[in-house]
Design an enzyme around this catalytic site. Sequence first.
Site: not given
Lengths: 587, 86
Positions: A119, A240, A242, A252, A255, A286, A353, A398
Amino acid sequence: MPIPHRRFDALILGAGGAGLNAALRLASADLRVAVVSKVFPTRSHTVAAQGGVNAALANVLPDNWHWHMFDTVKGSDYLGDQDAIEYMCREAIPTVYELEHAGVPFSRLDNGKIYQRAFGGQSQDFGGDQAARTCAAADRTGHAILHTLYQQNVRARSHFFDEYFGIDLIRDDEGVVIGALVLDIESGEPLVIESKATLIATGGYGQVFRTTTNAFINTGDGMAMALRAGVPLQDMEFYQFHPTGVAGKGMLITEGARGEGGFLVNGDGERFMERYAPRALDLASRDVVARSMVTEIREGRGAGPNKDHVLLKLDHLGAEVVHQRLPGITDICRVFLGIDPAKDAIPVFPTAHYAMGGIPTDPHARVVAPARHGPEEVVPGLYAAGECACVSVHGANRLGGNSLLDILVFGRAAGTDILRFVAENPNHRTMRDEHIEPALARMQRWERKGEGESVHAAKADLRKLMEDHCGVFRERETMAEGVDKLKALRDRIDGVRLQDHSKTFNTARIEALELDNLMDVGMATLMSALHREESRGAHSRVDFPQRDDEQWMKHSLYSREDDRMDFKPVRTKPLTVESFPPKARVY
Amino acid sequence: MSATDIEQDPQRLRWQCRRGMLELDLLLNGFLDAGYSDLSKQGRGDFVRLLAYQDQIIYDWLMGQSIPADAALRDLVGLIRAAMKR
């Protein structure tokens, strides 16, 4: 008629991953545990977490909890508390094995070990090669964890109060939390739950923003309860977003859509990212993409009849690429918009988010607040864990795979410390009517009759206001104006009346109580964002574009009383290893 | 609480449409506002039955990632998806 009382050793408010993991630990030790949830427990928002849980198991690539810790400190933009982060990264390993033994069906490698995927933000050897640290149960990890924990709690005989709504905490004269007033949604009757220890595990508050990925239930109930009990909220400016949510709905659009070659255009059909990020274009970070989108809309170049969104174009990629490589986006567009993304542009807007901030706690999940002897005195009998808490492991931002980890590790830590606390404080403290009075007053406020504005209209105004004044475009003037408007709205809410005063299953009353909560957490967010004059992690200011460690490497604390802001230092000293000093955050 | 009680009480029904995922909140509440009242008694019973399934299962059905074996639920899923586009 007197209000009935029930007595338990521990009271857990919220039945997502954090609440259920704490409850399981307590019920397994034969404590009497009450779990209060406004919806059926397996309908908690944990179910929507698809990604996975980070733990340095080293099943796929070499790994080490200390590398995980480095990545988390760096990801937090050095605002995370390093003692809490060390604890979380160490505990991640036994926590995942414990879940595996409880029955979570983690995806496997051919050798039978738990599969781990790579990730963003994960590295080997303190910033070296990519690591693979995320354990997942296919693409439904949250669902698997939530159902496993629920079933284990039923086995351990936790007592569930399903469809009960928490009104407020109850504190005695010495400030010890001795339970909560809750409302049975079905009957409309209040109930006092007396407890020796109380855990707030009520999740996030994305519903304060007009466009959010969060479910309707995420209204910051527990955070607002803490505020009303005199506990400040910490680091609420860090939220946060997006860049690409479905406009007006919030889901969402990953991306991956831009990764495959999708790009954004404004209402004039112009590829506007060429002006803001000539090199990275639509793959800029972002916050840059999100702020560019909102700037286009603010300057009148939005798309649609209200010019309130921009468009994500995928049609040049061809139907095969879009349908096969982006099946999730194809489904969302078909179901919610009735369009085929291979033919039509998708209306998008930045979507809220995840909250990094929340109720301040120490690594034992004990709630801490400034008091006579320092900024972090334990509030006796009160705990918080999960998205509603700020321990703080995420700091200013995060990392993916760390939110499920947070709820599990600190839910478990809360359970462990509550066991100790209850052993040391085996008796219920005396609860008198006057202790319950403030909570009752809050409930009775909504019994006032007469003409007035509707809850629905006030809530819509609040969400729009937060989006316009405290979304991704942050500068002093916009936010100061937002604070004035929000104070005016708070006064207006006093005039809001319910038209339906029936008792049984009056969901309008619940929505009114949720509105109070949203109002409080909204003010906490806006005030904190206005005061932090730097850009760090998810909080990016147009007028203060740099991180400023000298002045601002500190946590913010918002108190409801007089909308006051305080600050406290970041805990930079880990438990056993050396500190990671702040560095520029480049990936 | 019997299924009939839920069917006949709009508020109770709305609370059962509060789920852990935004997608379900939007689809199920959207259908309550534009579609549910057109259902037959049988159809309303099916809707209450649908709400008793786990979030992830309802999600897979509504997003078209899997299909309910039960023909009545299959039809209902089609109606809920159609109501969203209205």
